[in-house]
Design an enzyme around this catalytic site. Structure first.
Site, PDB file in Angstrom:
ATOM      1  N   LYS A  80      -0.410   4.658   4.828  1.00  0.00           N
ATOM      2  CA  LYS A  80      -1.124   3.679   5.523  1.00  0.00           C
ATOM      3  C   LYS A  80      -0.586   3.417   6.623  1.00  0.00           C
ATOM      4  O   LYS A  80       0.534   3.103   6.899  1.00  0.00           O
ATOM      5  CB  LYS A  80      -1.376   2.312   4.643  1.00  0.00           C
ATOM      6  CG  LYS A  80      -2.397   1.281   5.167  1.00  0.00           C
ATOM      7  CD  LYS A  80      -2.685   0.439   4.171  1.00  0.00           C
ATOM      8  CE  LYS A  80      -3.854  -0.635   4.760  1.00  0.00           C
ATOM      9  NZ  LYS A  80      -4.994   0.092   5.100  1.00  0.00           N
ATOM     10  N   HIS A  88       0.870  -1.234  -0.019  1.00  0.00           N
ATOM     11  CA  HIS A  88       0.025  -0.066   0.142  1.00  0.00           C
ATOM     12  C   HIS A  88       0.831   1.258   0.012  1.00  0.00           C
ATOM     13  O   HIS A  88       2.017   1.047   0.185  1.00  0.00           O
ATOM     14  CB  HIS A  88      -1.059   0.002   1.268  1.00  0.00           C
ATOM     15  CG  HIS A  88      -2.116  -0.907   1.254  1.00  0.00           C
ATOM     16  ND1 HIS A  88      -2.293  -2.143   1.432  1.00  0.00           N
ATOM     17  CD2 HIS A  88      -3.240  -0.613   0.990  1.00  0.00           C
ATOM     18  CE1 HIS A  88      -3.221  -2.613   1.383  1.00  0.00           C
ATOM     19  NE2 HIS A  88      -4.089  -1.849   1.028  1.00  0.00           N
TER      20      HIS A  88
END
Length: 270
Positions: free
Chosen positions: A161, A157
């Protein structure tokens, strides 16, 4: 039949703006409001203008209780602690709550689940249609293959995040555990460092990558001697999560109080 009146908590955030666009573009529903914390610079700004749409006169406010009073349903992609609060507001008001928040711990989840006695709560670690199809495939493959096939889950990600492994990675891991009829937490290996020794047979391993602006890449690997099966999903844009969340919200209309997930929404449950 009147449109479903939808409120967005965190309406000025990245996902909030996506949700505003998706609701506005979807027949059968309308945005009636959105909230942010009182300290947010978005307070008093037009929720549609923030999403790059024509101004509507609907302003971002900080009164979440009032949002639940006025809406038929509220969509929540915020933080675990906030989602617990929103679940309690949904229970008190009897309104629909759709939760896409990740990083929720067991204690917080228990509080949210308890609110399903009085409200319709649809919760998904990932709202994407493709992800939920892949979760079902993962469960079926895990049920067919024995533990000679090691299960490893790789996810990447963006660098913003804050939780790891991702909720989606855990969704896949729990699907694999369900397929093998084992307790996920007892076989999950969520991090390796140093001299770890040989891999324990039957474990479900996780590997986490963070960098750039990657929306979300996930691969479930079943690895045995001389062969490997890989199931992969790559998200190119957050709109896929907004689309699924709005679909879940419309599905929840007129459902009895209870706890539901995307498998229920998509008719993929057992």
């Amino acid at each position: 039949m009147s449109d479903l009146k939808i409120g967005i908590v965190g309406g000025a955030g990245r996902m909030g703006r996506m949700l505003v666009k998706q609701v506005t573009a979807t027949a059968g529903c309308e945005i009636i409001g959105g909230t942010e914390p009182a300290s947010s610079a978005a307070i008093g700004k037009d929720i549609h203008a923030l999403a790059g749409l024509e101004p509507s006169g609907i302003l971002i406010k900080d009164n979440t209780e009032k949002l639940f009073e006025e809406a038929d349903a509220v969509i929540d992609f915020t933080t675990p602690a906030a989602s617990v609060t929103h679940a309690k507001l949904a229970a008190n008001s009897g309104k629909i709550l759709v939760i896409g928040t990740t990083g929720i711990n067991n204690e917080q989840q228990a509080e949210i689940t308890a609110c399903g006695d009085k409200a319709v709560i649809v919760q998904g670690a990932n709202m994407s249609l493709g992800v939920n199809l892949l979760a079902q495939l993962t469960r079926k493959v895990a049920a067919i293959l024995d533990d000679e096939f090691d299960v490893e889950i790789l996810e990447m990600h963006h660098h913003h995040k804050v939780d790891a492994p991702s909720g989606t990675a855990l969704l896949f891991g729990k699907a694999a555990a369900a397929g093998r009829n084992v307790d996920h937490d007892s076989v999950a290996d969520r991090g390796r460092d140093g001299i770890t020794g040989a891999r324990k047979r039957g474990d479900i391993g996780y590997a986490v990558l963070r960098g750039g602006n990657v929306v979300g890449d996930h691969t479930v690997m079943f690895a045995a001697e001389n062969e490997r099966i890989e199931l992969t999903h790559k998200a190119g844009d957050r709109s896929i999560f907004a689309r699924g969340a709005v679909r879940a919200t419309l599905w929840a209309k007129d459902k009895p109080a209870g706890n539901y997930d995307m498998m229920d929404v998509l008719g993929l449950g057992d």
